[in-house]
Motif scaffolding. Structure first.
Motif, PDB file in Angstrom:
ATOM      1  N   GLY A 111       0.819  -1.197   0.000  1.00 51.79           N
ATOM      2  CA  GLY A 111       0.000   0.000   0.000  1.00 51.79           C
ATOM      3  C   GLY A 111       0.858   1.254   0.000  1.00 51.79           C
ATOM      4  O   GLY A 111       1.941   1.273   0.582  1.00 51.79           O
ATOM      5  N   TYR A 112       0.372   2.317  -0.658  1.00 55.12           N
ATOM      6  CA  TYR A 112       1.159   3.546  -0.734  1.00 55.12           C
ATOM      7  C   TYR A 112       0.262   4.776  -0.657  1.00 55.12           C
ATOM      8  O   TYR A 112      -0.948   4.709  -0.916  1.00 55.12           O
ATOM      9  CB  TYR A 112       1.981   3.579  -2.029  1.00 55.12           C
ATOM     10  CG  TYR A 112       1.163   3.731  -3.297  1.00 55.12           C
ATOM     11  CD1 TYR A 112       0.958   4.991  -3.877  1.00 55.12           C
ATOM     12  CD2 TYR A 112       0.580   2.632  -3.921  1.00 55.12           C
ATOM     13  CE1 TYR A 112       0.211   5.135  -5.032  1.00 55.12           C
ATOM     14  CE2 TYR A 112      -0.163   2.762  -5.074  1.00 55.12           C
ATOM     15  CZ  TYR A 112      -0.348   4.022  -5.634  1.00 55.12           C
ATOM     16  OH  TYR A 112      -1.099   4.163  -6.777  1.00 55.12           O
ATOM     17  N   ASN A 113       0.872   5.903  -0.295  1.00 54.97           N
ATOM     18  CA  ASN A 113       0.180   7.182  -0.195  1.00 54.97           C
ATOM     19  C   ASN A 113       1.051   8.233  -0.858  1.00 54.97           C
ATOM     20  O   ASN A 113       1.916   8.839  -0.222  1.00 54.97           O
ATOM     21  CB  ASN A 113      -0.084   7.531   1.275  1.00 54.97           C
ATOM     22  CG  ASN A 113      -0.815   8.853   1.455  1.00 54.97           C
ATOM     23  OD1 ASN A 113      -0.987   9.614   0.500  1.00 54.97           O
ATOM     24  ND2 ASN A 113      -1.243   9.131   2.675  1.00 54.97           N
ATOM     25  N   VAL A 114       0.856   8.415  -2.174  1.00 60.47           N
ATOM     26  CA  VAL A 114       1.619   9.394  -2.953  1.00 60.47           C
ATOM     27  C   VAL A 114       0.619  10.313  -3.644  1.00 60.47           C
ATOM     28  O   VAL A 114      -0.064   9.882  -4.575  1.00 60.47           O
ATOM     29  CB  VAL A 114       2.528   8.710  -3.990  1.00 60.47           C
ATOM     30  CG1 VAL A 114       3.359   9.754  -4.735  1.00 60.47           C
ATOM     31  CG2 VAL A 114       3.444   7.693  -3.323  1.00 60.47           C
TER      32      VAL A 114
ATOM     33  N   ILE B 276      16.590   3.922  -2.048  1.00 58.41           N
ATOM     34  CA  ILE B 276      15.803   4.863  -2.856  1.00 58.41           C
ATOM     35  C   ILE B 276      14.996   5.704  -1.879  1.00 58.41           C
ATOM     36  O   ILE B 276      14.203   5.168  -1.102  1.00 58.41           O
ATOM     37  CB  ILE B 276      14.872   4.133  -3.842  1.00 58.41           C
ATOM     38  CG1 ILE B 276      15.693   3.383  -4.894  1.00 58.41           C
ATOM     39  CG2 ILE B 276      13.922   5.114  -4.515  1.00 58.41           C
ATOM     40  CD1 ILE B 276      14.853   2.597  -5.887  1.00 58.41           C
ATOM     41  N   GLU B 277      15.207   7.032  -1.925  1.00 57.00           N
ATOM     42  CA  GLU B 277      14.660   7.891  -0.879  1.00 57.00           C
ATOM     43  C   GLU B 277      13.583   8.859  -1.351  1.00 57.00           C
ATOM     44  O   GLU B 277      12.873   9.430  -0.532  1.00 57.00           O
ATOM     45  CB  GLU B 277      15.802   8.696  -0.244  1.00 57.00           C
ATOM     46  CG  GLU B 277      16.863   7.807   0.410  1.00 57.00           C
ATOM     47  CD  GLU B 277      17.990   8.608   1.019  1.00 57.00           C
ATOM     48  OE1 GLU B 277      18.166   9.792   0.630  1.00 57.00           O
ATOM     49  OE2 GLU B 277      18.689   8.077   1.901  1.00 57.00           O
TER      50      GLU B 277
ATOM     51  N   ILE C 175      10.283   9.360   0.587  1.00 64.27           N
ATOM     52  CA  ILE C 175       9.612   8.085   0.824  1.00 64.27           C
ATOM     53  C   ILE C 175       9.639   7.766   2.312  1.00 64.27           C
ATOM     54  O   ILE C 175      10.695   7.844   2.958  1.00 64.27           O
ATOM     55  CB  ILE C 175      10.288   6.949   0.027  1.00 64.27           C
ATOM     56  CG1 ILE C 175      10.123   7.186  -1.476  1.00 64.27           C
ATOM     57  CG2 ILE C 175       9.711   5.587   0.430  1.00 64.27           C
ATOM     58  CD1 ILE C 175      10.882   6.191  -2.333  1.00 64.27           C
ATOM     59  N   GLN C 176       8.488   7.415   2.860  1.00 66.15           N
ATOM     60  CA  GLN C 176       8.371   7.008   4.260  1.00 66.15           C
ATOM     61  C   GLN C 176       8.025   5.515   4.277  1.00 66.15           C
ATOM     62  O   GLN C 176       6.868   5.145   4.138  1.00 66.15           O
ATOM     63  CB  GLN C 176       7.265   7.813   4.965  1.00 66.15           C
ATOM     64  CG  GLN C 176       7.394   9.315   4.830  1.00 66.15           C
ATOM     65  CD  GLN C 176       8.454   9.897   5.752  1.00 66.15           C
ATOM     66  OE1 GLN C 176       8.993   9.202   6.623  1.00 66.15           O
ATOM     67  NE2 GLN C 176       8.774  11.160   5.570  1.00 66.15           N
TER      68      GLN C 176
ATOM     69  N   ILE D 124       4.727   4.103   2.389  1.00 72.04           N
ATOM     70  CA  ILE D 124       4.549   2.819   1.710  1.00 72.04           C
ATOM     71  C   ILE D 124       4.774   1.717   2.737  1.00 72.04           C
ATOM     72  O   ILE D 124       5.597   1.859   3.645  1.00 72.04           O
ATOM     73  CB  ILE D 124       5.527   2.656   0.520  1.00 72.04           C
ATOM     74  CG1 ILE D 124       5.241   1.362  -0.259  1.00 72.04           C
ATOM     75  CG2 ILE D 124       6.987   2.704   0.986  1.00 72.04           C
ATOM     76  CD1 ILE D 124       6.014   1.264  -1.579  1.00 72.04           C
ATOM     77  N   SER D 125       4.020   0.628   2.636  1.00 72.37           N
ATOM     78  CA  SER D 125       4.212  -0.514   3.529  1.00 72.37           C
ATOM     79  C   SER D 125       3.549  -1.746   2.926  1.00 72.37           C
ATOM     80  O   SER D 125       2.972  -1.699   1.837  1.00 72.37           O
ATOM     81  CB  SER D 125       3.636  -0.227   4.922  1.00 72.37           C
ATOM     82  OG  SER D 125       4.047  -1.243   5.840  1.00 72.37           O
ATOM     83  N   TYR D 126       3.650  -2.851   3.643  1.00 70.49           N
ATOM     84  CA  TYR D 126       3.105  -4.135   3.210  1.00 70.49           C
ATOM     85  C   TYR D 126       2.111  -4.627   4.258  1.00 70.49           C
ATOM     86  O   TYR D 126       2.352  -4.536   5.456  1.00 70.49           O
ATOM     87  CB  TYR D 126       4.229  -5.168   3.020  1.00 70.49           C
ATOM     88  CG  TYR D 126       5.061  -5.374   4.267  1.00 70.49           C
ATOM     89  CD1 TYR D 126       4.775  -6.390   5.176  1.00 70.49           C
ATOM     90  CD2 TYR D 126       6.128  -4.530   4.564  1.00 70.49           C
ATOM     91  CE1 TYR D 126       5.514  -6.560   6.339  1.00 70.49           C
ATOM     92  CE2 TYR D 126       6.883  -4.683   5.714  1.00 70.49           C
ATOM     93  CZ  TYR D 126       6.566  -5.697   6.598  1.00 70.49           C
ATOM     94  OH  TYR D 126       7.295  -5.861   7.751  1.00 70.49           O
ATOM     95  N   PHE D 127       0.983  -5.141   3.817  1.00 73.54           N
ATOM     96  CA  PHE D 127      -0.033  -5.675   4.725  1.00 73.54           C
ATOM     97  C   PHE D 127      -1.044  -6.458   3.913  1.00 73.54           C
ATOM     98  O   PHE D 127      -1.102  -6.352   2.690  1.00 73.54           O
ATOM     99  CB  PHE D 127      -0.736  -4.559   5.522  1.00 73.54           C
ATOM    100  CG  PHE D 127      -0.939  -3.277   4.761  1.00 73.54           C
ATOM    101  CD1 PHE D 127      -1.954  -3.150   3.816  1.00 73.54           C
ATOM    102  CD2 PHE D 127      -0.103  -2.200   4.978  1.00 73.54           C
ATOM    103  CE1 PHE D 127      -2.140  -1.960   3.108  1.00 73.54           C
ATOM    104  CE2 PHE D 127      -0.270  -1.008   4.278  1.00 73.54           C
ATOM    105  CZ  PHE D 127      -1.299  -0.888   3.343  1.00 73.54           C
TER     106      PHE D 127
END
Length: 378
Positions: free
Chosen positions: A146-149, A170-171, A192-193, A252-255
């Motif tokens: 999932g991401y929030n851009v 990658i930042e 990127i967080q 961004i993260s994984y779930f």
């Protein structure tokens, strides 16, 4: 055709799998350790109720993976409604705790989103005289990224880019590597967080197995339930990291896919090398599970997923949950009830109800093998 061990499984059509609200895979780890599911007792036993055959009686204790909690809740409800003499109590304590209780002889079976380790199998042989603990795959589903851009509604990433993002290499969202995969996107100059799980989790284990298999040069860490890379930010449970993604610009993260669905979080499509990027859906996860190899021997059906698959439409970041039980030497007072319950959840009827929860039912060839193993428990 008989399934041969250690050969690639043929693709199996599983039908369309609709994601229903927030019910797909609940995170394995600390997300839900609050209690168990239970059924009432009463009535007669050793009879068929509908398509559920009721053998045995008394209380059946089990614990482990919370990834399968929603499935277990429904299975227990259906089973105990039919089998009044059996009470099933499944506590979603997490895979590791479930295996420990099982190996200590406290439960009839355990739920785990990772197969038994060699040392755990060896220990199980001390419990089951003449037998051992075996892994029975029962349910699967996709782990979404999932991401929030802001301004980016369609994002494609590959394993190498994901590995570098989660390892802090990658930042920025407008990095050249991301831009090459998203030529039509207006990528912002935004930091990127990257968030990972702070607790030990089967979700982390499977995500890092994917990174190691598909991007080995860019992911130097060994797959594990505990996050190994340095840097980044963390939160407890899939609910925690999903919440951070929803409220943090650039995150961004994984779930599990359910958290993205419930929170209206956009998800990454994976460039796997197939003709088109692959979306995280239960149907696409099922295609990946059908590519797995059975690596267990005898009645053990441990699977090795092909995280580097390039098969069309196969989503490689997938979680498979096992029920772990003894093949021989089980306690006679719970054996009949255990076989009865496991027979139901592995049956066509038991697997069919998973679709309404957004889980991926077992491919037909694997399901047949699971049913054979259950029938031979003693």
């Amino acid at each position: 055709m008989k399934l041969q061990r250690k050969t690639r499984l043929r693709a199996v059509a599983l039908g369309a799998l609709a994601v229903s609200g927030a019910l797909v895979l609940t995170a394995c780890g600390s997300d839900d350790n609050s209690g168990g599911t239970g059924g009432s007792t009463g009535g007669g036993s050793t009879k068929a109720a509908g398509n559920i055959k009721c053998d045995g009686k008394g209380q059946l204790l089990a614990s482990g993976s919370s990834a399968q909690k929603n499935a277990m809740d429904l299975w227990v409800k259906n089973f105990t409604a039919a089998c009044k003499d059996i009470q099933v109590n499944y506590k979603p304590t997490g895979s590791g705790a479930g295996i420990q209780e099982f190996l200590a002889g406290k439960t009839a079976f355990a739920g785990s989103d990772s197969a038994l380790k060699p040392e755990e199998t060896a220990k199980s042989k001390e419990m089951f005289k003449g037998g051992q603990g075996i892994d029975l795959p029962m349910v699967g589903g996709p782990i979404a990224i999932g991401y929030n851009v802001p301004g980016v509604d369609n994002l494609v990433l590959d394993a190498d880019t994901l590995a570098k993002i989660f390892d802090g290499k990658i930042e920025k969202w407008n990095d050249e590597a991301i831009a090459k995969l998203n030529k039509d996107a207006k990528l912002p100059d935004l930091k990127i967080q990257a968030f990972h799980r702070s607790d030990e989790s089967g979700t982390t284990d499977n995500f890092t197995k994917y990174l190691k298999a598909a991007a080995e040069k860019s992911w130097p860490y060994e797959p594990a339930k505990a996050w190994a890379a340095k840097g980044g930010q963390s939160a407890d449970g899939s609910s925690g990291v999903a919440s951070q993604v929803k409220q943090t610009s650039g995150a961004i993260s994984y779930f599990e896919l359910s958290y993205a669905t419930a929170n209206s979080i956009k998800t990454v499509k994976l460039n796997t090398g197939a003709a088109a990027p692959v979306e995280a859906t239960p149907d696409n996860a099922s295609k990946a599970i059908a590519e797995a190899r059975i690596t267990g021997s005898g009645a053990d059906l441990a699977l090795k997923l092909n995280y580097a698959t390039k098969a069309e439409g196969a989503y490689p970041i997938t979680l498979v949950t096992y029920e772990i039980v003894g093949d021989k030497g089980n306690k006679p007072e719970t054996l009949a009830a255990t076989k009865s319950f496991l027979t139901y959840i592995a049956s066509q009827d038991g697997q069919a109800v998973l679709k309404d929860l957004g889980y991926a039912p077992l491919p037909a060839e694997i399901a047949t093998k699971v049913r054979e193993s259950i029938a031979n428990l003693s």
